[in-house]
Design a protein around this motif. Sequence first.
Motif, PDB file in Angstrom:
ATOM      1  N   LYS A 295       0.848  -1.185   0.000  1.00 52.88           N
ATOM      2  CA  LYS A 295       0.000   0.000   0.000  1.00 52.88           C
ATOM      3  C   LYS A 295       0.887   1.239   0.000  1.00 52.88           C
ATOM      4  O   LYS A 295       1.851   1.327   0.766  1.00 52.88           O
ATOM      5  N   ILE A 296       0.546   2.175  -0.873  1.00 53.83           N
ATOM      6  CA  ILE A 296       1.295   3.424  -1.034  1.00 53.83           C
ATOM      7  C   ILE A 296       0.357   4.591  -0.766  1.00 53.83           C
ATOM      8  O   ILE A 296      -0.777   4.599  -1.252  1.00 53.83           O
ATOM      9  N   ILE A 297       0.838   5.569  -0.007  1.00 55.40           N
ATOM     10  CA  ILE A 297       0.053   6.771   0.278  1.00 55.40           C
ATOM     11  C   ILE A 297       0.804   7.977  -0.259  1.00 55.40           C
ATOM     12  O   ILE A 297       1.982   8.189   0.067  1.00 55.40           O
ATOM     13  N   LEU A 298       0.135   8.767  -1.079  1.00 56.91           N
ATOM     14  CA  LEU A 298       0.677  10.040  -1.561  1.00 56.91           C
ATOM     15  C   LEU A 298      -0.443  11.065  -1.434  1.00 56.91           C
ATOM     16  O   LEU A 298      -1.496  10.914  -2.059  1.00 56.91           O
ATOM     17  N   SER A 299      -0.232  12.090  -0.630  1.00 59.63           N
ATOM     18  CA  SER A 299      -1.301  13.059  -0.427  1.00 59.63           C
ATOM     19  C   SER A 299      -0.745  14.474  -0.367  1.00 59.63           C
ATOM     20  O   SER A 299       0.454  14.692  -0.158  1.00 59.63           O
ATOM     21  N   GLY A 300      -1.646  15.442  -0.567  1.00 59.53           N
ATOM     22  CA  GLY A 300      -1.254  16.845  -0.536  1.00 59.53           C
ATOM     23  C   GLY A 300      -0.230  17.157  -1.609  1.00 59.53           C
ATOM     24  O   GLY A 300      -0.356  16.752  -2.761  1.00 59.53           O
ATOM     25  N   ASP A 301       0.824  17.872  -1.220  1.00 61.61           N
ATOM     26  CA  ASP A 301       1.877  18.251  -2.172  1.00 61.61           C
ATOM     27  C   ASP A 301       2.642  17.050  -2.707  1.00 61.61           C
ATOM     28  O   ASP A 301       3.320  17.147  -3.742  1.00 61.61           O
ATOM     29  N   ASP A 302       2.562  15.918  -2.011  1.00 61.28           N
ATOM     30  CA  ASP A 302       3.260  14.709  -2.455  1.00 61.28           C
ATOM     31  C   ASP A 302       2.466  13.918  -3.492  1.00 61.28           C
ATOM     32  O   ASP A 302       2.983  12.960  -4.071  1.00 61.28           O
ATOM     33  N   ALA A 303       1.224  14.307  -3.721  1.00 66.30           N
ATOM     34  CA  ALA A 303       0.371  13.599  -4.681  1.00 66.30           C
ATOM     35  C   ALA A 303       0.618  14.120  -6.091  1.00 66.30           C
ATOM     36  O   ALA A 303      -0.188  14.865  -6.655  1.00 66.30           O
ATOM     37  N   THR A 304       1.751  13.737  -6.659  1.00 70.23           N
ATOM     38  CA  THR A 304       2.096  14.145  -8.023  1.00 70.23           C
ATOM     39  C   THR A 304       2.319  12.904  -8.878  1.00 70.23           C
ATOM     40  O   THR A 304       2.614  11.813  -8.363  1.00 70.23           O
ATOM     41  N   ALA A 305       2.209  13.080 -10.178  1.00 72.72           N
ATOM     42  CA  ALA A 305       2.433  11.957 -11.096  1.00 72.72           C
ATOM     43  C   ALA A 305       3.869  11.453 -11.016  1.00 72.72           C
ATOM     44  O   ALA A 305       4.123  10.247 -11.072  1.00 72.72           O
ATOM     45  N   ALA A 306       4.817  12.374 -10.875  1.00 74.06           N
ATOM     46  CA  ALA A 306       6.228  11.976 -10.784  1.00 74.06           C
ATOM     47  C   ALA A 306       6.466  11.126  -9.538  1.00 74.06           C
ATOM     48  O   ALA A 306       7.164  10.103  -9.590  1.00 74.06           O
ATOM     49  N   ASN A 307       5.910  11.539  -8.417  1.00 72.84           N
ATOM     50  CA  ASN A 307       6.062  10.769  -7.181  1.00 72.84           C
ATOM     51  C   ASN A 307       5.376   9.414  -7.285  1.00 72.84           C
ATOM     52  O   ASN A 307       5.887   8.400  -6.781  1.00 72.84           O
ATOM     53  N   LEU A 308       4.215   9.379  -7.934  1.00 76.82           N
ATOM     54  CA  LEU A 308       3.480   8.125  -8.065  1.00 76.82           C
ATOM     55  C   LEU A 308       4.264   7.119  -8.901  1.00 76.82           C
ATOM     56  O   LEU A 308       4.418   5.957  -8.514  1.00 76.82           O
ATOM     57  N   LYS A 309       4.766   7.551 -10.036  1.00 76.86           N
ATOM     58  CA  LYS A 309       5.521   6.637 -10.890  1.00 76.86           C
ATOM     59  C   LYS A 309       6.783   6.152 -10.192  1.00 76.86           C
ATOM     60  O   LYS A 309       7.089   4.942 -10.203  1.00 76.86           O
ATOM     61  N   ALA A 310       7.512   7.064  -9.561  1.00 78.50           N
ATOM     62  CA  ALA A 310       8.747   6.685  -8.870  1.00 78.50           C
ATOM     63  C   ALA A 310       8.464   5.737  -7.708  1.00 78.50           C
ATOM     64  O   ALA A 310       9.203   4.766  -7.489  1.00 78.50           O
TER      65      ALA A 310
END
Length: 200
Positions: A166-181
Motif C-alpha cells: 500500500k502506497i500513500i501520496l497526499s497533498g503536495d506529495d500527490a504528483t504523477a512523478a512521485n506516483l511513478k517513482a
Amino acid sequence: RTLAIARPTMDSENFTFPRERPGLDYALNWSLNADGITPGGDAFRLTKVQQATKMLGAEAPAVTGEATPCAQVDEAAFDTGLETSVQALEAAATLYVVEGDAPEKRLPTRIISDDLTLAATAMTHILERMPLRKATELPVTCYVSTKASSFSAYDIFEEKGKERLKIILSGDDATAANLKAALVQTTDEFLAKPDDDDKK
C-alpha cells in the motif's frame, strides 16, 4: 464499515436498490470497501487509456518534474497517514479508480484518486494495460489524495493471508512523478518477497 452510497428504499411490500448508473457501480463500491474506502460520492473505474482521455476531455499530460523518494515508516505513522488520506478520499465528490500493471511488471495495481487529471495521467503514462478482470482488491493499492495534508509513505504487510503493498501520496506529495517513482521503487521490493503466486 458500510457503503456510503445511495440508500435503498423500503416500504411494507418492496425493497428497492437505486439503479446502477455511471458513477454508481455496486461491484466497484464493494471492492473499494475492501480497500478501506466507502465512497461518499460517485466512483469511476478506468482500465483503458481511451476512457481516461474521454473523461478528461483531452490527452492526459505526461509525467514531469522531479520525484521525492517514498519512505517506509513505522506502523503507527503509516496508519495515521492512511486514515487521513482515506477520510479525504471518502469526502470527495468523485473518485477515480485506475487499474493496470505496475510499470515494467506484471503486477496488478489499483490507484484511487480524487483528481481526474492525475488519474488520467496514471492510466495513460504510468500503468501498463492488464487483462480486464472484475472489480476487486489488488495486490498493490495507491491512495492518492490531493485534498489531504502532505504525506508520502508505503508499507508491505500480510492481509487476509496475502502480501499487500500500500502506497500513500497526499497533498503536495500527490504528483504523477512521485506516483511513478514510488511504484517503480516499492514494487521491486514487494516482488523480492516470497509467495509471488499471491501477487497475481
